[in-house]
Every structure is written in structure tokens, then in C-alpha cells.
Scaffold this active site. Structure first.
Site, PDB file in Angstrom:
ATOM      1  CG  ASN A  14      -2.219  -0.795   0.894  1.00 27.21           C
ATOM      2  OD1 ASN A  14      -3.046  -0.372   0.087  1.00 27.21           O
ATOM      3  ND2 ASN A  14      -2.345  -1.964   1.510  1.00 27.21           N
ATOM      4  NE  ARG A  65      -0.887  -0.142  23.535  1.00 26.12           N
ATOM      5  CZ  ARG A  65      -2.221  -0.039  23.610  1.00 26.12           C
ATOM      6  NH1 ARG A  65      -2.860  -0.448  24.683  1.00 26.12           N
ATOM      7  NH2 ARG A  65      -2.906   0.488  22.626  1.00 26.12           N
ATOM      8  CG  MET A  90       0.314  -5.717  11.160  1.00 18.87           C
ATOM      9  SD  MET A  90      -1.493  -5.624  10.938  1.00 18.87           S
ATOM     10  CE  MET A  90      -1.674  -6.344   9.312  1.00 18.87           C
ATOM     11  NE  ARG A  91       3.230  -2.765  18.445  1.00 20.32           N
ATOM     12  CZ  ARG A  91       3.694  -3.684  19.287  1.00 20.32           C
ATOM     13  NH1 ARG A  91       4.332  -4.742  18.847  1.00 20.32           N
ATOM     14  NH2 ARG A  91       3.499  -3.556  20.578  1.00 20.32           N
ATOM     15  CB  ILE A  92      -3.608  -1.694  19.119  1.00 20.00           C
ATOM     16  CG1 ILE A  92      -4.149  -2.872  18.301  1.00 20.00           C
ATOM     17  CG2 ILE A  92      -4.759  -0.848  19.654  1.00 20.00           C
ATOM     18  CD1 ILE A  92      -4.932  -3.878  19.107  1.00 20.00           C
ATOM     19  CG  HIS A 109      -9.938  -3.508   8.303  1.00 23.05           C
ATOM     20  ND1 HIS A 109      -9.096  -4.167   9.184  1.00 23.05           N
ATOM     21  CD2 HIS A 109     -11.007  -4.318   8.140  1.00 23.05           C
ATOM     22  CE1 HIS A 109      -9.662  -5.320   9.536  1.00 23.05           C
ATOM     23  NE2 HIS A 109     -10.823  -5.434   8.927  1.00 23.05           N
ATOM     24  CG  ASP A 145      -9.539  -2.806  12.450  1.00 23.19           C
ATOM     25  OD1 ASP A 145      -8.614  -2.065  12.083  1.00 23.19           O
ATOM     26  OD2 ASP A 145      -9.397  -4.028  12.613  1.00 23.19           O
ATOM     27  CD  GLU A 174      -5.935  -3.794   1.286  1.00 24.11           C
ATOM     28  OE1 GLU A 174      -5.092  -3.132   1.919  1.00 24.11           O
ATOM     29  OE2 GLU A 174      -6.092  -5.022   1.470  1.00 24.11           O
TER      30      GLU A 174
HETATM   31  C1  GAR Z   1      -3.142  -4.818   3.816  1.00 25.90           C
HETATM   32  O1  GAR Z   1      -4.030  -5.787   3.294  1.00 25.90           O
HETATM   33  C2  GAR Z   1      -3.844  -3.941   4.825  1.00 25.90           C
HETATM   34  O2  GAR Z   1      -5.178  -3.659   4.499  1.00 25.90           O
HETATM   35  C3  GAR Z   1      -3.767  -4.817   6.041  1.00 25.90           C
HETATM   36  O3  GAR Z   1      -2.478  -5.371   6.018  1.00 25.90           O
HETATM   37  C4  GAR Z   1      -2.074  -5.488   4.666  1.00 25.90           C
HETATM   38  C5  GAR Z   1      -0.749  -4.786   4.517  1.00 25.90           C
HETATM   39  O4  GAR Z   1      -0.196  -5.022   3.264  1.00 25.90           O
HETATM   40  N1  GAR Z   1      -3.996  -4.068   7.224  1.00 25.90           N
HETATM   41  C6  GAR Z   1      -4.599  -4.570   8.287  1.00 25.90           C
HETATM   42  O5  GAR Z   1      -4.983  -5.708   8.358  1.00 25.90           O
HETATM   43  C7  GAR Z   1      -4.745  -3.592   9.438  1.00 25.90           C
HETATM   44  N2  GAR Z   1      -5.737  -4.046  10.348  1.00 25.90           N
HETATM   45  P1  GAR Z   1       0.956  -4.105   2.709  1.00 25.90           P
HETATM   46  O6  GAR Z   1       2.038  -4.078   3.794  1.00 25.90           O
HETATM   47  O7  GAR Z   1       1.424  -4.804   1.471  1.00 25.90           O
HETATM   48  O8  GAR Z   1       0.393  -2.752   2.449  1.00 25.90           O
END
Ligand code: GAR
Length: 214
Positions: A14, A65, A90-92, A109, A145, A174
């Protein structure tokens, strides 16, 4: 021009979509810094190749945190960023951080929120039997989320899909949706009214929708 801080944890596809949109002149902001929560995240190489400032901020290096989030806040501010984009981060984040960046903190998401929040959403989508899933770009609120929805893309679940094939199909959407949704924000066309997003002067009624745009 608004500067973006892009927060990643992994592959960074992304992030790449944002870099590519910018290179095509299709992103109304510039990427001021890329922050990875993991050392060696492949997305850092993408930042490097694009000549972007990049940093690792590893939660393991911070006592709490709050301390971790304070450093994220520092890095974004020092780079002069007005908008933070979570791209596979991937961290809250703490409620304090979400509040400090209220309506300036955006996430993507890989499901149609408020359905299927959290991790492993593609597996849960397949188990549920729904025939349409997708992805959502939203402002971040303290709950997981959660937050006002800026744009969504619908993606079909096809017979024979597994988690991998479904994730790949959603990812294509995405990569279209994230730059488009960010542009609405960067152009100042997004207002949050009562926790719902209103987009000013949509060019077409389907401006906030992908797959299909009606
Ligand atoms: C993507 O699918 C994004 O939507 C998801 O992780 C992937 C990252 O891919 N995000 C989540 O699940 C957040 N809750 P990328 O590193 O190739 O962009």
C-alpha cells in the site's frame, strides 16, 4: 502541500501504491516520512528506493505503549506531517495518540467495516459465507478498526477462493482505494459530522466507492 507520514509493519504494497500515485502526479500530498514498527520490513526498501526519509520505531525498544506512541508522534511532527496513514501497521495505537491525531489519522482495513474488524479477516469472511467483501479507508478512533468511513471498495468472494486468493483480490482494490480516499482528505473535501463522513462536492456520486463505481 500536506505531508504524509506512512506507518508500516511489513510488505508495504500500500505504501508502494502511494509512492506510485505520487510519481504519477495523482496524490495531492507528499510523503514526508515512512515509519516501520519492525526492523527489516520489506516496505523500508521501497521507501529507500523512492528516496523517502524512513525510520524504524520498534515497540520492543520502549518501556510502554505511551512511550512508543510518543516517539511515533515525534517522528511525524519532526517531519512536518499533517496526516498519518496506517498502511499495514500492525500495532494498536493508544487512545491518547488517536485523540491527538483525531481526523488526521487514517487506516486501511481489508474488509467492509464495521464487518470483520481485527486480524485474519479473510479467513472469517470465507467462513461466514458472505459473497461480497472489500476494503475500507477510515479515520482512526481508539476502538479497534473503528472510526468514520471515508471510502470503501467492494470485492466479490468467488467459489474456490482461499485466504490467499481472496487477500490478493482485495489488495488490488486497496491499491486503488487508498490514494483515492487520501486525495479526498488532502483536498479538504472530507468533513466528519457526527462520526459520519460527508464528502464535499463529489465529482460523481460514486467518488467514495470503487468496484464498481456506480
Ligand atoms: C493490507 O491488506 C492492509 O489492508 C492490512 O495489512 C495489509 C498490509 O499489506 N492491514 C490490516 O490488516 C490492518 N488491520 P501491505 O504491507 O502490502 O500494504
Amino acid at each position: 502541500m500536506t505531508r504524509l507520514a506512512v506507518f508500516i509493519s511489513g510488505r508495504g504494497s500500500n505504501l508502494q501504491a502511494l509512492i506510485d500515485a505520487r510519481a504519477r502526479g495523482e496524490l495531492a500530498g507528499e510523503i514526508g516520512v515512512v515509519v516501520s514498527s519492525r526492523t527489516g520490513a520489506p516496505g523500508l526498501e521501497r521507501a529507500q528506493e523512492a528516496g523517502l526519509r524512513h525510520r524504524v520505531v520498534d515497540a520492543a525498544d520502549y518501556a510502554s505503549r505511551e512511550d512508543f506512541d510518543a516517539e511515533l508522534d515525534n517522528v511525524a511532527n519532526q517531519a512536518g506531517c499533517g496526516l498519518i496513514c496506517l498502511a499495514g501497521f500492525m500495532r494498536i495505537l493508544t487512545p491518547g495518540f488517536a485523540d491527538a491525531w483525531r481526523n488526521r489519522l487514517v487506516n486501511i482495513h481489508p474488509a467492509l467495516l464495521p464487518a470483520f474488524p481485527g486480524t485474519a479477516c479473510h479467513r472469517r469472511v470465507l467462513e461466514s459465507g458472505v459473497m461480497i467483501t472489500g476494503c475500507t479507508v477510515h479515520f482512526v478512533r481508539p476502538a479497534l478498526d473503528a472510526g468514520p468511513i471515508i471510502a470503501q471498495a467492494a470485492v466479490p468472494v468467488l467459489p474456490g477462493d482461499d485466504e490467499r486468493s481472496l487477500a490478493d483480490r482485495v489488495l488490488v482494490a486497496e491499491h486503488r482505494l487508498y490514494p483515492m480516499a487520501l486525495n479526498l482528505v488532502l483536498q479538504g473535501r472530507v468533513r466528519v459530522i457526527g462520526e459520519r463522513v460527508v464528502v464535499d462536492a463529489p465529482v460523481r456520486p460514486g467518488d467514495m466507492l470503487v468496484n464498481p463505481a456506480p
